[in-house]
Scaffold this active site. Structure first.
Site, PDB file in Angstrom:
ATOM      1  N   ASN A  44      -2.646   0.310  -4.139  1.00 32.09           N
ATOM      2  CA  ASN A  44      -2.350  -0.906  -3.381  1.00 32.09           C
ATOM      3  C   ASN A  44      -2.732  -2.138  -4.183  1.00 32.09           C
ATOM      4  O   ASN A  44      -3.572  -2.080  -5.078  1.00 32.09           O
ATOM      5  CB  ASN A  44      -2.963  -0.892  -1.964  1.00 32.09           C
ATOM      6  CG  ASN A  44      -4.430  -1.229  -1.921  1.00 32.09           C
ATOM      7  OD1 ASN A  44      -4.890  -2.185  -2.534  1.00 32.09           O
ATOM      8  ND2 ASN A  44      -5.178  -0.445  -1.172  1.00 32.09           N
TER       9      ASN A  44
ATOM     10  N   GLY B 104      -3.972  -3.927  13.307  1.00 31.02           N
ATOM     11  CA  GLY B 104      -2.813  -3.584  12.493  1.00 31.02           C
ATOM     12  C   GLY B 104      -1.959  -2.532  13.174  1.00 31.02           C
ATOM     13  O   GLY B 104      -2.352  -1.946  14.180  1.00 31.02           O
ATOM     14  N   ARG B 105      -0.808  -2.285  12.603  1.00 34.68           N
ATOM     15  CA  ARG B 105       0.112  -1.300  13.185  1.00 34.68           C
ATOM     16  C   ARG B 105      -0.390   0.103  12.858  1.00 34.68           C
ATOM     17  O   ARG B 105      -0.447   0.505  11.700  1.00 34.68           O
ATOM     18  CB  ARG B 105       1.528  -1.509  12.630  1.00 34.68           C
ATOM     19  CG  ARG B 105       2.556  -0.572  13.223  1.00 34.68           C
ATOM     20  CD  ARG B 105       3.958  -0.965  12.754  1.00 34.68           C
ATOM     21  NE  ARG B 105       4.963  -0.130  13.363  1.00 34.68           N
ATOM     22  CZ  ARG B 105       5.494   0.945  12.784  1.00 34.68           C
ATOM     23  NH1 ARG B 105       5.088   1.325  11.580  1.00 34.68           N
ATOM     24  NH2 ARG B 105       6.432   1.649  13.400  1.00 34.68           N
ATOM     25  N   ILE B 106      -0.732   0.868  13.894  1.00 32.95           N
ATOM     26  CA  ILE B 106      -1.416   2.141  13.697  1.00 32.95           C
ATOM     27  C   ILE B 106      -0.567   3.131  12.900  1.00 32.95           C
ATOM     28  O   ILE B 106      -1.087   3.869  12.052  1.00 32.95           O
ATOM     29  CB  ILE B 106      -1.861   2.742  15.055  1.00 32.95           C
ATOM     30  CG1 ILE B 106      -2.876   3.873  14.848  1.00 32.95           C
ATOM     31  CG2 ILE B 106      -0.684   3.225  15.868  1.00 32.95           C
ATOM     32  CD1 ILE B 106      -4.197   3.415  14.284  1.00 32.95           C
ATOM     33  N   GLU B 107       0.747   3.154  13.126  1.00 35.82           N
ATOM     34  CA  GLU B 107       1.604   4.084  12.387  1.00 35.82           C
ATOM     35  C   GLU B 107       1.590   3.771  10.888  1.00 35.82           C
ATOM     36  O   GLU B 107       1.632   4.675  10.052  1.00 35.82           O
ATOM     37  CB  GLU B 107       3.032   4.036  12.925  1.00 35.82           C
ATOM     38  CG  GLU B 107       3.204   4.655  14.307  1.00 35.82           C
ATOM     39  CD  GLU B 107       2.849   6.136  14.341  1.00 35.82           C
ATOM     40  OE1 GLU B 107       3.124   6.844  13.357  1.00 35.82           O
ATOM     41  OE2 GLU B 107       2.289   6.586  15.355  1.00 35.82           O
TER      42      GLU B 107
ATOM     43  N   HIS C   9      -2.284   7.314  -4.762  1.00 35.33           N
ATOM     44  CA  HIS C   9      -2.492   6.172  -3.865  1.00 35.33           C
ATOM     45  C   HIS C   9      -2.528   4.910  -4.714  1.00 35.33           C
ATOM     46  O   HIS C   9      -3.015   4.935  -5.849  1.00 35.33           O
ATOM     47  CB  HIS C   9      -3.817   6.316  -3.111  1.00 35.33           C
ATOM     48  CG  HIS C   9      -4.364   5.011  -2.601  1.00 35.33           C
ATOM     49  ND1 HIS C   9      -5.358   4.302  -3.264  1.00 35.33           N
ATOM     50  CD2 HIS C   9      -4.042   4.266  -1.509  1.00 35.33           C
ATOM     51  CE1 HIS C   9      -5.632   3.197  -2.590  1.00 35.33           C
ATOM     52  NE2 HIS C   9      -4.850   3.149  -1.537  1.00 35.33           N
TER      53      HIS C   9
ATOM     54  N   SER D  67       0.852  -1.184   0.000  1.00 32.68           N
ATOM     55  CA  SER D  67       0.000   0.000   0.000  1.00 32.68           C
ATOM     56  C   SER D  67       0.889   1.237   0.000  1.00 32.68           C
ATOM     57  O   SER D  67       1.864   1.306   0.769  1.00 32.68           O
ATOM     58  CB  SER D  67      -0.901   0.006   1.242  1.00 32.68           C
ATOM     59  OG  SER D  67      -1.736   1.152   1.248  1.00 32.68           O
TER      60      SER D  67
ATOM     61  N   ARG E 179      -3.204  -6.409  -3.293  1.00 34.32           N
ATOM     62  CA  ARG E 179      -3.283  -7.275  -2.116  1.00 34.32           C
ATOM     63  C   ARG E 179      -3.831  -8.660  -2.484  1.00 34.32           C
ATOM     64  O   ARG E 179      -4.512  -8.833  -3.507  1.00 34.32           O
ATOM     65  CB  ARG E 179      -4.164  -6.636  -1.042  1.00 34.32           C
ATOM     66  CG  ARG E 179      -5.561  -6.296  -1.516  1.00 34.32           C
ATOM     67  CD  ARG E 179      -6.322  -5.414  -0.535  1.00 34.32           C
ATOM     68  NE  ARG E 179      -7.662  -5.130  -1.021  1.00 34.32           N
ATOM     69  CZ  ARG E 179      -7.954  -4.158  -1.868  1.00 34.32           C
ATOM     70  NH1 ARG E 179      -7.002  -3.358  -2.303  1.00 34.32           N
ATOM     71  NH2 ARG E 179      -9.191  -3.971  -2.283  1.00 34.32           N
TER      72      ARG E 179
END
Length: 301
Positions: free
Chosen positions: A104, A259-262, A102, A88, A106
């Site tokens: 992505n 998921g990883r917020i950052e 943008h 992404s 997947r």
């Protein structure tokens, strides 16, 4: 397939970040390698405060484990295990004459209790969000998308272009987020397309990304701009943020699967404005953009 596609997005991440560093000429991507407690992890690469790119991220992840309850309801299934991997990216340029982009790509698998794959699909796409409308840029972006699609099926571009216009629609504003591109989801095996065929299609689109975007950046990155034009860029970025936090399925999936917020919120630009009841001057370049966002058009005849 999951190993094959994960290897592909690892290579694609390297290709894209190397090229964007070359275009910027100053900033480099910072890499974070992270793990998800429930299973899997990823590599987040972020570029900030560059000569061309104010902020951007090109992330890959591969996560697995029990399908969260919220996602069971979304997919209308009971308890199941899942695997999901993808790349992404979001790039926010400094110059308001350069569009945000943008993309992505997947892949998703779901398993029964015995570990057998019971469902799998591909999804993804790429879309452009300009602040000032250059029709030749819009046409270029869409032409590259169409060329990639046409190698696999002439019906793909009009179908996935329409899906993109519908998906990236800020319903609460009654306007598009940008000028679209491609969006596809739940590409499953059928009578005409095997999973290998879908893999070839999705990677074709992924491989076309730099060709769709970099020439536009090169053409616009050194154009002069005023403080008023920069303000307009930041106002429009606000609409971008609204879409990502209110409507975007990828953001919601990341939040609901721990998921990883950052990494999830790397798509948010660093400088944004919300001005009460703002409307551009009638007949201005800013209004020209709004007219297209309210009435998505065909860029390829």
């Amino acid at each position: 397939m999951k190993e094959k596609f994960y290897n592909y997005i690892q290579q694609l991440q390297n290709t894209i970040t190397s090229k964007l560093e070359e275009v910027d000429g100053v900033a480099k991507f910072r890499e974070d390698i992270w793990e998800r407690p429930e299973g899997g992890g990823g590599q987040t690469r972020v570029i900030e405060n560059g000569n061309v790119f104010e902020k951007g991220g090109v992330n890959i992840s591969a996560v697995h484990g029990k399908l969260p309850e919220s996602m069971q309801k979304m997919f209308n299934v009971g308890e199941a295990d899942f695997f999901a991997c993808g790349l992404s990216l979001v790039i926010h340029p400094k110059n308001p004459m350069v569009p945000t982009v943008h993309a992505n790509w997947r892949y998703f698998e779901m398993y029964d209790n015995a570990g057998n794959v019971i469902n799998s699909w591909f999804g993804g796409g790429q879309d452009l969000t300009p602040y000032y409308l250059f029709e030749e840029d819009a046409t270029h972006f869409h032409q590259i998308c169409k060329t990639a699609c046409d190698k696999h099926n002439p019906e793909f571009y009009p179908k996935y272009k329409k899906t993109c216009d519908e998906y990236f629609w800020n319903a609460h504003r009654n306007e598009a987020r940008g000028i679209g591109g491609l969006f596809f989801d739940h590409l499953v095996e059928n009578e005409t397309m095997s999973m290998e065929d879908w893999y070839n299609f999705v990677t074709e689109v992924g491989n076309s990304f730099l060709e769709s975007y970099v020439p536009i950046v090169e053409r616009r990155k050194d154009l002069p701009y005023t403080e008023a034009q920069r303000n307009w860029q930041e106002i429009r970025r606000g609409r971008y943020v609204e879409f990502n936090l209110v409507h975007d399925k990828g953001t919601l999936f990341g939040l609901k699967t721990n998921g990883r917020i950052e990494s999830i919120l790397m798509s948010l630009p660093p400088h944004v404005q919300w001005i009460y009841d703002y409307h551009p001057e009638p007949g201005s370049e800013e209004e020209k953009l709004i007219n297209v966002l309210e009435n998505p058009k065909e860029w390829i005849n």
